[in-house]
Structures are given as C-alpha cells and as structure tokens.
Design a protein around this motif. Structure first.
Motif, PDB file in Angstrom:
ATOM      1  N   GLU A   1     -11.823  -0.580   8.334  1.00  0.00           N
ATOM      2  CA  GLU A   1     -10.228  -0.423   8.433  1.00  0.00           C
ATOM      3  C   GLU A   1      -9.471  -1.727   9.072  1.00  0.00           C
ATOM      4  O   GLU A   1     -10.304  -2.446   9.755  1.00  0.00           O
ATOM      5  CB  GLU A   1     -10.011   0.609   9.650  1.00  0.00           C
ATOM      6  CG  GLU A   1      -8.425   1.075   9.659  1.00  0.00           C
ATOM      7  CD  GLU A   1      -8.261   2.159  10.616  1.00  0.00           C
ATOM      8  OE1 GLU A   1      -8.748   3.303  10.294  1.00  0.00           O
ATOM      9  OE2 GLU A   1      -7.626   1.945  11.729  1.00  0.00           O
ATOM     10  N   ILE A   2      -8.534  -2.168   8.280  1.00  0.00           N
ATOM     11  CA  ILE A   2      -7.853  -3.523   8.374  1.00  0.00           C
ATOM     12  C   ILE A   2      -6.415  -3.304   8.598  1.00  0.00           C
ATOM     13  O   ILE A   2      -6.005  -2.681   7.873  1.00  0.00           O
ATOM     14  CB  ILE A   2      -8.421  -4.397   7.519  1.00  0.00           C
ATOM     15  CG1 ILE A   2      -8.149  -5.854   8.107  1.00  0.00           C
ATOM     16  CG2 ILE A   2      -8.104  -4.266   6.130  1.00  0.00           C
ATOM     17  CD1 ILE A   2      -8.964  -6.957   7.300  1.00  0.00           C
ATOM     18  N   VAL A   3      -5.755  -4.138   9.457  1.00  0.00           N
ATOM     19  CA  VAL A   3      -4.255  -3.847   9.760  1.00  0.00           C
ATOM     20  C   VAL A   3      -3.666  -5.239   8.898  1.00  0.00           C
ATOM     21  O   VAL A   3      -4.116  -6.512   9.103  1.00  0.00           O
ATOM     22  CB  VAL A   3      -3.942  -4.021  11.133  1.00  0.00           C
ATOM     23  CG1 VAL A   3      -2.417  -3.937  11.315  1.00  0.00           C
ATOM     24  CG2 VAL A   3      -4.633  -2.806  11.822  1.00  0.00           C
ATOM     25  N   GLU A   4      -2.657  -5.044   7.974  1.00  0.00           N
ATOM     26  CA  GLU A   4      -1.791  -6.066   7.162  1.00  0.00           C
ATOM     27  C   GLU A   4      -0.488  -6.245   7.884  1.00  0.00           C
ATOM     28  O   GLU A   4       0.034  -5.211   8.400  1.00  0.00           O
ATOM     29  CB  GLU A   4      -1.686  -5.574   5.760  1.00  0.00           C
ATOM     30  CG  GLU A   4      -0.579  -6.591   4.865  1.00  0.00           C
ATOM     31  CD  GLU A   4      -0.336  -5.883   4.043  1.00  0.00           C
ATOM     32  OE1 GLU A   4       0.336  -6.522   2.961  1.00  0.00           O
ATOM     33  OE2 GLU A   4      -0.727  -4.582   3.513  1.00  0.00           O
ATOM     34  N   TYR A   5      -0.207  -7.456   7.926  1.00  0.00           N
ATOM     35  CA  TYR A   5       1.075  -7.805   8.498  1.00  0.00           C
ATOM     36  C   TYR A   5       2.082  -8.427   7.530  1.00  0.00           C
ATOM     37  O   TYR A   5       1.706  -9.717   7.388  1.00  0.00           O
ATOM     38  CB  TYR A   5       1.131  -8.633   9.743  1.00  0.00           C
ATOM     39  CG  TYR A   5       0.157  -8.046  11.133  1.00  0.00           C
ATOM     40  CD1 TYR A   5       0.692  -7.311  11.984  1.00  0.00           C
ATOM     41  CD2 TYR A   5      -1.348  -8.274  11.096  1.00  0.00           C
ATOM     42  CE1 TYR A   5      -0.052  -6.685  12.973  1.00  0.00           C
ATOM     43  CE2 TYR A   5      -1.779  -7.440  12.009  1.00  0.00           C
ATOM     44  CZ  TYR A   5      -1.338  -6.755  13.107  1.00  0.00           C
ATOM     45  OH  TYR A   5      -2.132  -6.124  13.937  1.00  0.00           O
TER      46      TYR A   5
ATOM     47  N   GLY B   1      -1.960   3.385   3.296  1.00  0.00           N
ATOM     48  CA  GLY B   1      -2.012   2.148   3.107  1.00  0.00           C
ATOM     49  C   GLY B   1      -0.603   1.515   2.724  1.00  0.00           C
ATOM     50  O   GLY B   1      -0.653   0.097   2.339  1.00  0.00           O
ATOM     51  N   GLU B   2       0.385   1.998   2.731  1.00  0.00           N
ATOM     52  CA  GLU B   2       1.762   1.484   2.307  1.00  0.00           C
ATOM     53  C   GLU B   2       2.716   1.252   3.630  1.00  0.00           C
ATOM     54  O   GLU B   2       2.522   1.928   4.278  1.00  0.00           O
ATOM     55  CB  GLU B   2       2.418   2.397   1.076  1.00  0.00           C
ATOM     56  CG  GLU B   2       1.562   2.481  -0.225  1.00  0.00           C
ATOM     57  CD  GLU B   2       2.195   3.195  -1.279  1.00  0.00           C
ATOM     58  OE1 GLU B   2       3.415   3.926  -0.984  1.00  0.00           O
ATOM     59  OE2 GLU B   2       1.524   3.480  -2.294  1.00  0.00           O
TER      60      GLU B   2
ATOM     61  N   VAL C   1      -1.819   0.086   8.151  1.00  0.00           N
ATOM     62  CA  VAL C   1      -3.208   0.164   8.203  1.00  0.00           C
ATOM     63  C   VAL C   1      -3.999   0.656   6.990  1.00  0.00           C
ATOM     64  O   VAL C   1      -3.374   1.335   6.155  1.00  0.00           O
ATOM     65  CB  VAL C   1      -3.576   1.364   9.255  1.00  0.00           C
ATOM     66  CG1 VAL C   1      -4.942   1.474   9.461  1.00  0.00           C
ATOM     67  CG2 VAL C   1      -2.801   0.877  10.490  1.00  0.00           C
ATOM     68  N   HIS C   2      -5.130  -0.293   6.548  1.00  0.00           N
ATOM     69  CA  HIS C   2      -5.777   0.087   5.354  1.00  0.00           C
ATOM     70  C   HIS C   2      -7.121   0.367   5.601  1.00  0.00           C
ATOM     71  O   HIS C   2      -7.708   0.007   6.406  1.00  0.00           O
ATOM     72  CB  HIS C   2      -5.831  -1.066   4.433  1.00  0.00           C
ATOM     73  CG  HIS C   2      -4.641  -1.632   3.962  1.00  0.00           C
ATOM     74  ND1 HIS C   2      -3.535  -1.138   2.868  1.00  0.00           N
ATOM     75  CD2 HIS C   2      -3.842  -2.787   4.523  1.00  0.00           C
ATOM     76  CE1 HIS C   2      -2.487  -1.733   2.997  1.00  0.00           C
ATOM     77  NE2 HIS C   2      -2.535  -2.831   3.716  1.00  0.00           N
TER      78      HIS C   2
END
Length: 161
Positions: free
Chosen positions: A107-111, A32-33, A120-121
C-alpha cells in the motif's frame, strides 16, 4: 411444491449476488482515486525530495519511431519499482510522459498536485498518470511496495520515476 416455486428463492439469491457483485466492482473501480470534491488545480505545491529506498529497474522498452505508429522520439517502457517502508518516489510530472501504474504488492500514498488530500493505492489498483498530473509517492507502511509501470518516455535522459 412445484419445481418453479422451489427455484424462485435461488433466482432471487442469484440476482442479489449479481447486484452485490456489481456494487463491489463499482467500488473497486473507484479505489485509489481522488474524491471528486477534492480535485482542484494546484492543490499541492511541488516538494523537492530525493528518491529514498526506491529501486527502479527497466524490464523492457520499445523505440516507437521504429514501429508502425512511427511516434518520433518516444519510447514505450515497462519498469518495476520496489519501494521499501519509508521510501519515497520523488516529485515528477506526467505532462509529457503518460503512464499506467499497477500496484502489485503493498500500500502506498500518492500526493498529487491536483488533489487536496492524499490518495491511498493498494495491491490490485491501477493508476493512470496523464497530462496535468504531478506528484510524489511515499510508502507509509511496514511492507515493501512493488509497482509495475508502463510509460511513454520522450527524453531518453529523463530518469524521473
């Protein structure tokens, strides 16, 4: 066979398991980094979207000025965000609002503004959000995502997620 020689394979197995566990723990800490080679300032421009399919519930808060720390105009807040499939947490900044995000489910995606690729987290990840972090999130999966958020808010009228 002596008892010393009989125990030796078990010691090797235990040492191997300890090393494997250590490697797995190190890998999990990096989940997640943003990869180091993808981090750069202004990697992503602001996206002007509205919240979609997101429920944001404050579970509790503390006025930090009334606590021994005496932090004027700050509130420690704990929230639960539920993001439906296709849901969007809109663009926001953490320049004056540090936070810790715990992915409880899904699961969630960070921009992120400072990462050239999506992050991706997954369930179990913790994401620190600090000065220099601006971003938005999207649930690209078929499962509802549940995030628990602890943040320190300055403006009580700031309703950014």
């Amino acid at each position: 066979m002596s008892s010393i020689h009989a125990r030796l394979p078990w010691r090797r197995l235990a040492a191997t398991a300890a090393i494997a566990g250590s490697i797995a723990a190190t890998s999990a800490a990096r989940a997640g980094e943003c990869p180091a080679d993808k981090m750069k300032p202004d990697a992503r421009e602001k996206v002007d979207t509205k919240a979609v399919g997101v429920t944001d519930v404050t579970l509790g808060s503390i006025n930090l000025e009334k606590q021994p720390a005496h932090i004027k105009d700050r509130e420690l807040r704990f929230r639960k965000l539920t993001i439906e499939p296709g849901g969007i947490v809109p663009w926001h900044s953490h320049d004056d609002r540090p936070a810790l995000i715990f992915v409880q489910q899904g699961e969630i995606v960070e921009y992120a503004s400072n990462c050239a690729e999506p992050i991706v987290h997954k369930a179990g990840d913790i994401r620190p959000e600090v000065f220099g972090t601006s971003h938005w999130w999207k649930n690209l999966g078929n499962e509802t995502v549940i995030l628990y958020v602890g943040d320190i808010r300055k403006d009580p009228h700031d309703h950014n997620m």
